[in-house]
Scaffold this motif. Structure first.
Motif, PDB file in Angstrom:
ATOM      1  N   UNK A  83      27.493  41.932  49.800  1.00 56.42           N
ATOM      2  CA  UNK A  83      27.160  43.306  49.415  1.00 56.42           C
ATOM      3  C   UNK A  83      28.341  44.023  48.771  1.00 56.42           C
ATOM      4  N   UNK A  84      29.565  43.551  49.028  1.00 56.68           N
ATOM      5  CA  UNK A  84      30.768  44.176  48.454  1.00 56.68           C
ATOM      6  C   UNK A  84      31.365  43.358  47.312  1.00 56.68           C
ATOM      7  N   UNK A  85      30.646  42.390  46.812  1.00 59.34           N
ATOM      8  CA  UNK A  85      31.180  41.472  45.808  1.00 59.34           C
ATOM      9  C   UNK A  85      31.671  42.217  44.564  1.00 59.34           C
ATOM     10  N   UNK A  86      32.796  41.734  44.030  1.00 64.85           N
ATOM     11  CA  UNK A  86      33.397  42.218  42.782  1.00 64.85           C
ATOM     12  C   UNK A  86      33.868  43.672  42.846  1.00 64.85           C
ATOM     13  N   UNK A  87      33.994  44.222  44.031  1.00 62.18           N
ATOM     14  CA  UNK A  87      34.509  45.586  44.182  1.00 62.18           C
ATOM     15  C   UNK A  87      35.983  45.556  44.561  1.00 62.18           C
ATOM     16  N   UNK A 102      30.690  55.972  52.326  1.00 58.10           N
ATOM     17  CA  UNK A 102      31.263  55.065  51.333  1.00 58.10           C
ATOM     18  C   UNK A 102      32.741  55.383  51.094  1.00 58.10           C
ATOM     19  N   UNK A 103      33.563  54.367  51.274  1.00 58.40           N
ATOM     20  CA  UNK A 103      35.013  54.500  51.140  1.00 58.40           C
ATOM     21  C   UNK A 103      35.414  54.829  49.713  1.00 58.40           C
ATOM     22  N   UNK A 104      36.417  55.725  49.583  1.00 58.23           N
ATOM     23  CA  UNK A 104      36.978  56.055  48.281  1.00 58.23           C
ATOM     24  C   UNK A 104      38.483  55.789  48.240  1.00 58.23           C
ATOM     25  N   UNK A 127      38.840  36.410  48.764  1.00 59.68           N
ATOM     26  CA  UNK A 127      38.863  36.113  47.330  1.00 59.68           C
ATOM     27  C   UNK A 127      37.570  35.449  46.852  1.00 59.68           C
ATOM     28  N   UNK A 128      36.782  34.914  47.797  1.00 63.91           N
ATOM     29  CA  UNK A 128      35.472  34.379  47.419  1.00 63.91           C
ATOM     30  C   UNK A 128      34.564  35.462  46.854  1.00 63.91           C
ATOM     31  N   UNK A 129      34.757  36.702  47.308  1.00 59.49           N
ATOM     32  CA  UNK A 129      33.844  37.783  46.959  1.00 59.49           C
ATOM     33  C   UNK A 129      34.443  38.779  45.964  1.00 59.49           C
ATOM     34  N   UNK A 130      35.751  38.879  45.925  1.00 60.43           N
ATOM     35  CA  UNK A 130      36.395  39.808  44.998  1.00 60.43           C
ATOM     36  C   UNK A 130      37.797  39.317  44.672  1.00 60.43           C
ATOM     37  N   UNK A 131      38.217  39.534  43.439  1.00 58.69           N
ATOM     38  CA  UNK A 131      39.571  39.182  43.033  1.00 58.69           C
ATOM     39  C   UNK A 131      40.516  40.386  43.111  1.00 58.69           C
ATOM     40  N   UNK A 189      51.441  57.820  50.266  1.00 57.17           N
ATOM     41  CA  UNK A 189      50.815  57.054  49.187  1.00 57.17           C
ATOM     42  C   UNK A 189      49.342  56.804  49.494  1.00 57.17           C
ATOM     43  N   UNK A 190      48.588  56.415  48.474  1.00 62.17           N
ATOM     44  CA  UNK A 190      47.177  56.099  48.687  1.00 62.17           C
ATOM     45  C   UNK A 190      46.724  55.067  47.655  1.00 62.17           C
ATOM     46  N   UNK A 191      45.643  54.394  47.955  1.00 60.72           N
ATOM     47  CA  UNK A 191      45.036  53.442  47.029  1.00 60.72           C
ATOM     48  C   UNK A 191      43.544  53.722  46.941  1.00 60.72           C
ATOM     49  N   UNK A 192      42.974  53.464  45.783  1.00 62.37           N
ATOM     50  CA  UNK A 192      41.535  53.617  45.585  1.00 62.37           C
ATOM     51  C   UNK A 192      40.840  52.304  45.971  1.00 62.37           C
ATOM     52  N   UNK A 193      39.922  52.386  46.888  1.00 65.74           N
ATOM     53  CA  UNK A 193      39.125  51.227  47.313  1.00 65.74           C
ATOM     54  C   UNK A 193      37.689  51.693  47.536  1.00 65.74           C
ATOM     55  N   UNK A 194      36.731  50.790  47.358  1.00 63.96           N
ATOM     56  CA  UNK A 194      35.336  51.172  47.576  1.00 63.96           C
ATOM     57  C   UNK A 194      34.708  50.487  48.783  1.00 63.96           C
TER      58      UNK A 194
END
Length: 300
Positions: A138-142, A206-208, A161-165, A216-221
């Motif tokens: 469900x989170x693939x490629x995000x 939903x995470x932002x 890494x199987x689901x997202x790079x 510091x912060x990072x953008x993640x979904x």
């Protein structure tokens, strides 16, 4: 009445054990407090013919099937204590009911203890999870985050890494990675951030953003947070069972513990991997162990 077997816990392990024993014409007392660990989950995956099923629907179908067998009786109540007796076991419940049985299967499962990070629980079950096999598709490629304070962090980050790079691994202030592991992860494009996490930021589940204590912060979904697993109930330990290094009840291939007539199935015995299909299979094996042992006692 003394039942052939009592089962504490109505998750997939306990339900499948009850199904197998019911079909073997054994009298079964199934006791469950209706507080499943996956209640927050919107869908369960990886179980053939039931992929994507809502946990409540899975339980409804399972109970409907199990209770077709007249020798299976169900109590929706909490077991408060268990005593070893001359004939087997006696269970006492919060509703005042006591149940006696010759054999006992512990299928109480585990509970998760997550890091105390602000904003986690409103996102849990929608964009933050703990099992890539359960929810990675469900989170693939995000753009994803892995939060783990444990030595398994390295394995989880590699697996994802199987689901997202696009993966960032956060150790939340813990030194859980070796320098060589960091180099390996970096060589595959996985960023490692070791500073403590201040909060998860998101809306409507939903995470932002992931914000750190240094500003510091990072953008993640979305992402995965590794919990600590502990026994949901201490019956096995209190009854004298030998335990595994991870804290589960140590069993043989048919769920037998070190205590005579006491069995364990599902997360109560092995902890990981924590999936419906593993737990259900483990419940089936424990039920077969119970049935075989009852038959041997009959012939003896």
């Amino acid at each position: 009445m003394i039942y052939d077997c009592a089962i504490i816990g109505g998750g997939p392990a306990g339900l499948n054990a009850a199904l197998v024993l019911g079909r073997a014409r054994r009298s079964v007392a199934l006791i469950d407090n209706n507080q499943p660990r996956n209640a927050v989950t919107h869908a369960s995956h990886g179980f053939i013919t039931r992929d994507g099923v809502a946990p409540a629907e899975f339980r409804r179908i399972a109970y409907e099937e199990v209770l077709r067998y007249p020798s299976v009786n169900h109590w929706q109540t909490e077991v408060t204590s268990v005593n070893k007796t001359e004939y087997g076991f006696e269970m006492f419940t919060s509703s005042g009911v006591s149940v006696q049985a010759r054999k006992l299967i512990l299928a109480t499962g585990v509970k998760e203890i997550y890091p105390e990070i602000e904003g986690f629980y409103p996102l849990y079950g929608k964009s933050l999870f703990n099992c890539p096999y359960c929810d990675g598709w469900e989170l693939r490629d995000q753009p994803l985050v892995v939060v783990s304070e444990y030595p398994t962090a390295f394995h989880t980050a590699k697996l994802l890494l199987n689901w997202s790079k696009d993966v960032v691994l956060c150790t939340n202030g813990q030194a859980s990675l070796s320098d060589q592991q960091k180099e390996w992860l970096h060589s595959k494009g996985i960023t490692v951030m070791e500073q403590p996490i201040a909060s998860f930021i998101g809306q409507n589940g939903y995470l932002e953003q992931v914000r750190f204590s240094d500003g510091t912060h990072i953008q993640r979904s979305g992402g995965f947070v590794t919990p600590k697993f502990v026994q949901k109930a201490s019956f096995g330990e209190s009854l004298g069972c030998e335990m595994t290094e991870l804290g589960g009840v140590k069993t043989d291939d048919f769920g037998r513990s070190s205590v005579t007539s006491l069995y364990a199935a599902g997360d109560s015995s092995y902890f990981m991997p924590s999936q419906l299909i593993y737990a259900a299979a483990d419940g089936s094996k424990a039920a077969m162990g119970v049935n075989m042992d009852l038959m041997e006692e009959y012939f003896d």
